[in-house]
Write an enzyme that holds these catalytic residues in place. Structure first.
Site, PDB file in Angstrom:
ATOM      1  N   ASP A  21       8.644   4.078  -6.515  1.00  0.00           N
ATOM      2  CA  ASP A  21       8.290   5.392  -6.206  1.00  0.00           C
ATOM      3  C   ASP A  21       6.612   5.949  -6.633  1.00  0.00           C
ATOM      4  OD1 ASP A  21      10.923   5.682  -6.070  1.00  0.00           O
ATOM      5  OD2 ASP A  21      11.085   6.829  -7.988  1.00  0.00           O
ATOM      6  N   TYR A  45       5.316   4.920  -3.085  1.00  0.00           N
ATOM      7  CA  TYR A  45       5.651   5.691  -2.092  1.00  0.00           C
ATOM      8  C   TYR A  45       4.866   7.012  -2.201  1.00  0.00           C
ATOM      9  CZ  TYR A  45       8.461   9.453   0.482  1.00  0.00           C
ATOM     10  OH  TYR A  45       9.002  10.183   1.111  1.00  0.00           O
ATOM     11  N   ASP A  46       4.721   7.634  -3.534  1.00  0.00           N
ATOM     12  CA  ASP A  46       3.936   8.709  -3.767  1.00  0.00           C
ATOM     13  C   ASP A  46       2.509   8.702  -3.435  1.00  0.00           C
ATOM     14  OD1 ASP A  46       6.358   9.979  -4.982  1.00  0.00           O
ATOM     15  OD2 ASP A  46       5.636   9.441  -7.026  1.00  0.00           O
ATOM     16  N   SER A  99      12.673  20.890  -1.892  1.00  0.00           N
ATOM     17  CA  SER A  99      12.033  19.507  -2.982  1.00  0.00           C
ATOM     18  C   SER A  99      11.239  20.507  -3.897  1.00  0.00           C
ATOM     19  CB  SER A  99      11.401  18.412  -1.994  1.00  0.00           C
ATOM     20  OG  SER A  99      10.897  17.735  -2.747  1.00  0.00           O
ATOM     21  N   LYS A 112      12.288  17.233 -16.091  1.00  0.00           N
ATOM     22  CA  LYS A 112      12.695  16.899 -14.590  1.00  0.00           C
ATOM     23  C   LYS A 112      13.753  15.709 -14.638  1.00  0.00           C
ATOM     24  CE  LYS A 112      10.971  16.063 -10.012  1.00  0.00           C
ATOM     25  NZ  LYS A 112      11.540  14.771  -9.593  1.00  0.00           N
ATOM     26  N   GLU A 138      21.411  18.442 -11.121  1.00  0.00           N
ATOM     27  CA  GLU A 138      21.356  16.945 -11.170  1.00  0.00           C
ATOM     28  C   GLU A 138      22.152  16.197 -11.574  1.00  0.00           C
ATOM     29  OE1 GLU A 138      18.511  16.845  -9.470  1.00  0.00           O
ATOM     30  OE2 GLU A 138      17.678  14.844  -9.801  1.00  0.00           O
TER      31      GLU A 138
HETATM   32  P1  NAD Z   1      11.413  14.969  -6.381  1.00  0.00           P
HETATM   33  O1  NAD Z   1      12.528  14.154  -7.142  1.00  0.00           O
HETATM   34  O2  NAD Z   1       9.995  14.775  -6.648  1.00  0.00           O
HETATM   35  O3  NAD Z   1      11.906  16.502  -7.089  1.00  0.00           O
HETATM   36  C1  NAD Z   1      12.852  17.626  -6.623  1.00  0.00           C
HETATM   37  C2  NAD Z   1      13.988  17.408  -7.168  1.00  0.00           C
HETATM   38  O4  NAD Z   1      13.954  17.284  -8.526  1.00  0.00           O
HETATM   39  C3  NAD Z   1      15.151  18.513  -6.900  1.00  0.00           C
HETATM   40  O5  NAD Z   1      15.532  18.397  -5.524  1.00  0.00           O
HETATM   41  C4  NAD Z   1      15.855  18.297  -8.031  1.00  0.00           C
HETATM   42  O6  NAD Z   1      17.151  17.654  -7.564  1.00  0.00           O
HETATM   43  C5  NAD Z   1      15.131  17.678  -9.025  1.00  0.00           C
HETATM   44  N1  NAD Z   1      14.967  18.450 -10.388  1.00  0.00           N
HETATM   45  C6  NAD Z   1      15.461  17.442 -11.580  1.00  0.00           C
HETATM   46  N2  NAD Z   1      15.282  18.391 -12.563  1.00  0.00           N
HETATM   47  C7  NAD Z   1      14.924  19.701 -12.032  1.00  0.00           C
HETATM   48  C8  NAD Z   1      14.747  21.023 -12.878  1.00  0.00           C
HETATM   49  N3  NAD Z   1      14.935  21.047 -13.839  1.00  0.00           N
HETATM   50  N4  NAD Z   1      14.518  21.786 -11.951  1.00  0.00           N
HETATM   51  C9  NAD Z   1      14.314  21.546 -10.575  1.00  0.00           C
HETATM   52  N5  NAD Z   1      14.784  20.700  -9.886  1.00  0.00           N
HETATM   53  C10 NAD Z   1      14.676  19.370 -10.642  1.00  0.00           C
HETATM   54  O7  NAD Z   1      11.656  15.397  -4.996  1.00  0.00           O
HETATM   55  P2  NAD Z   1      12.534  14.670  -3.750  1.00  0.00           P
HETATM   56  O8  NAD Z   1      12.118  15.042  -2.622  1.00  0.00           O
HETATM   57  O9  NAD Z   1      13.734  14.646  -4.344  1.00  0.00           O
HETATM   58  O10 NAD Z   1      11.925  13.084  -3.821  1.00  0.00           O
HETATM   59  C11 NAD Z   1      10.773  12.800  -3.908  1.00  0.00           C
HETATM   60  C12 NAD Z   1      10.318  11.440  -4.541  1.00  0.00           C
HETATM   61  O11 NAD Z   1      11.509  10.719  -4.502  1.00  0.00           O
HETATM   62  C13 NAD Z   1       8.953  10.827  -4.294  1.00  0.00           C
HETATM   63  O12 NAD Z   1       7.945  11.571  -4.990  1.00  0.00           O
HETATM   64  C14 NAD Z   1       9.208   9.636  -4.781  1.00  0.00           C
HETATM   65  O13 NAD Z   1       8.926   9.285  -6.186  1.00  0.00           O
HETATM   66  C15 NAD Z   1      10.716   9.186  -4.501  1.00  0.00           C
HETATM   67  N6  NAD Z   1      10.943   8.537  -3.400  1.00  0.00           N
HETATM   68  C16 NAD Z   1      10.938   7.266  -3.367  1.00  0.00           C
HETATM   69  C17 NAD Z   1      11.089   6.430  -2.249  1.00  0.00           C
HETATM   70  C18 NAD Z   1      11.073   4.866  -2.386  1.00  0.00           C
HETATM   71  O14 NAD Z   1      11.303   4.337  -1.411  1.00  0.00           O
HETATM   72  N7  NAD Z   1      10.728   4.410  -3.591  1.00  0.00           N
HETATM   73  C19 NAD Z   1      11.228   7.117  -0.970  1.00  0.00           C
HETATM   74  C20 NAD Z   1      11.381   8.535  -1.203  1.00  0.00           C
HETATM   75  C21 NAD Z   1      11.322   9.257  -2.065  1.00  0.00           C
END
Ligand code: NAD
Length: 321
Positions: free
Chosen positions: A31, A34-35, A80, A111, A166
């Site tokens: 991750d 990716y970030d 997101s 989170k 979640e």
């Molecule tokens: P995110 O995981 O950074 O954050 C958004 C999500 O957090 C929300 O959709 C919700 O499901 C969750 N969440 C958990 N607790 C919460 C709370 N208390 N209140 C509100 N939301 C809460 O965003 P994303 O769009 O789901 O994913 C992006 C992240 O996923 C990237 O930053 C990366 O780290 C990871 N990613 C990794 C790869 C990889 O190939 N390794 C690919 C794509 C994304």
């Protein structure tokens, strides 16, 4: 390489990683990497807005859904969260909020590192459970979610409500699952999030029941009947849904940062994985005033903990077994 080619390459790379992560539950990079690439693209795009591509991952949520599942069109879009990796980035968020809102009160929540879930209750009965998908269309995983023990099939009140939260795999269950897989000669899951995502895509719902997923709900997506996020959390719990109790209020950066430090020091003791702290404007009317970008609410930010050293090598595996 020209900036245009660089943007094209990063966009294509990130879209491929997003597909592997969201749609196939099979990430091939960490991750944190990716970030890093995402930020590189976002910086290039902000310096060259005329070169932003229509398929840019900075302008959309998640990825397309798997064709094997019935699609579900969400009545209310799932967003997101904007990421912050430093105190300065949260400070910048606070400054943006204060331009619109006088003396905002924030609520800071954990989170949870799982999988976004939307639950639709009609007359108090669980009708549909769906994944976030691209935020507009997700996968219908109702039968799978009904096998999660802590998700009530009936709420304590006969109301219509859409809630968000979640789904996650507690660490204990994750360790047990990987141990069993090892004994059966099957590949281990890379982390609990990955295992939770793979589990919810199991067509055999008995497997879902056996793996012991759990949930934390944190949002009322249908028009809220409460005034603040704190009231929403109390209300969801009253309805019979599981809500995380570790949260605090903050009115300034010192308080926000103190909570982040406290959680960061005790996160290893939790029974589940978290990957940061979410900071939200508590008042829902003020949230409405701040609104959304195409991808994020402007009233929240997710502080992400620095990446830990990878414990498990990311493998290319068929998670459906
Ligand atoms: P995110 O995981 O950074 O954050 C958004 C999500 O957090 C929300 O959709 C919700 O499901 C969750 N969440 C958990 N607790 C919460 C709370 N208390 N209140 C509100 N939301 C809460 O965003 P994303 O769009 O789901 O994913 C992006 C992240 O996923 C990237 O930053 C990366 O780290 C990871 N990613 C990794 C790869 C990889 O190939 N390794 C690919 C794509 C994304």
């Amino acid at each position: 390489m020209s900036i245009e080619s660089k943007i094209k390459t990063l966009t294509e790379q990130l879209n491929q990683y997003a597909r592997e992560y969201y749609t196939l539950d099979n990430p091939t990079i960490e991750d944190a990497e990716y970030d890093r690439l995402y930020r590189e693209l976002a910086t290039l795009e902000s310096e060259n807005p005329n070169l932003i591509r229509a398929d840019s991952p900075t302008h959309r949520t998640g990825d397309v859904v798997l064709s094997g599942f019935e699609k579900y069109t969400h009545d209310y879009q799932l967003y997101s969260l904007q990421d912050a990796f430093s105190r300065e980035e949260i400070e910048a968020f606070d400054v943006r909020v204060r331009k619109e809102i006088d003396n905002p009160e924030y609520i800071c929540e954990l989170k949870i590192d799982g999988l976004s879930l939307s639950l639709v209750y009609e007359n108090g009965v669980l009708k549909t459970a769906a994944t976030r998908g691209d935020g507009t269309i997700g996968e219908n995983i109702t039968e799978q979610v009904k096998r999660i023990k802590d998700v009530p099939l009936y709420l304590t009140e006969p109301i219509d409500i859409v809630v968000r939260g979640e789904a996650y795999l507690p660490r204990k269950n994750f360790q047990k699952l990987n141990q069993e897989r090892e004994e059966d000669g099957l590949p281990s899951f890379a982390n609990p999030r990955n295992a939770a995502a793979g589990t919810l895509r199991q067509l055999d719902t008995k497997v879902v029941a056996k793996r012991g997923l759990a949930t934390f709900l944190y949002q009322e997506a249908s028009p809220a009947t409460n005034d603040t996020q704190e009231e929403v959390l109390i209300y969801l719990e009253k309805l019979g849904l599981v809500v995380n109790h570790r949260r605090t209020f903050a009115t300034n950066m010192t308080e926000i940062w103190a909570f982040i430090q406290e959680i960061s020091e005790m996160r290893d003791d939790l029974a589940y994985d978290i990957d940061g702290v979410v900071i939200k404007v508590n008042n829902l009317t003020q949230q409405d005033e701040l609104g959304f970008t195409v991808k994020f609410p402007k009233w929240a930010i997710a502080y992400k903990f620095p990446a830990e050293l990878a414990e498990t090598e990311i493998l290319s595996v068929d998670w459906t077994v």
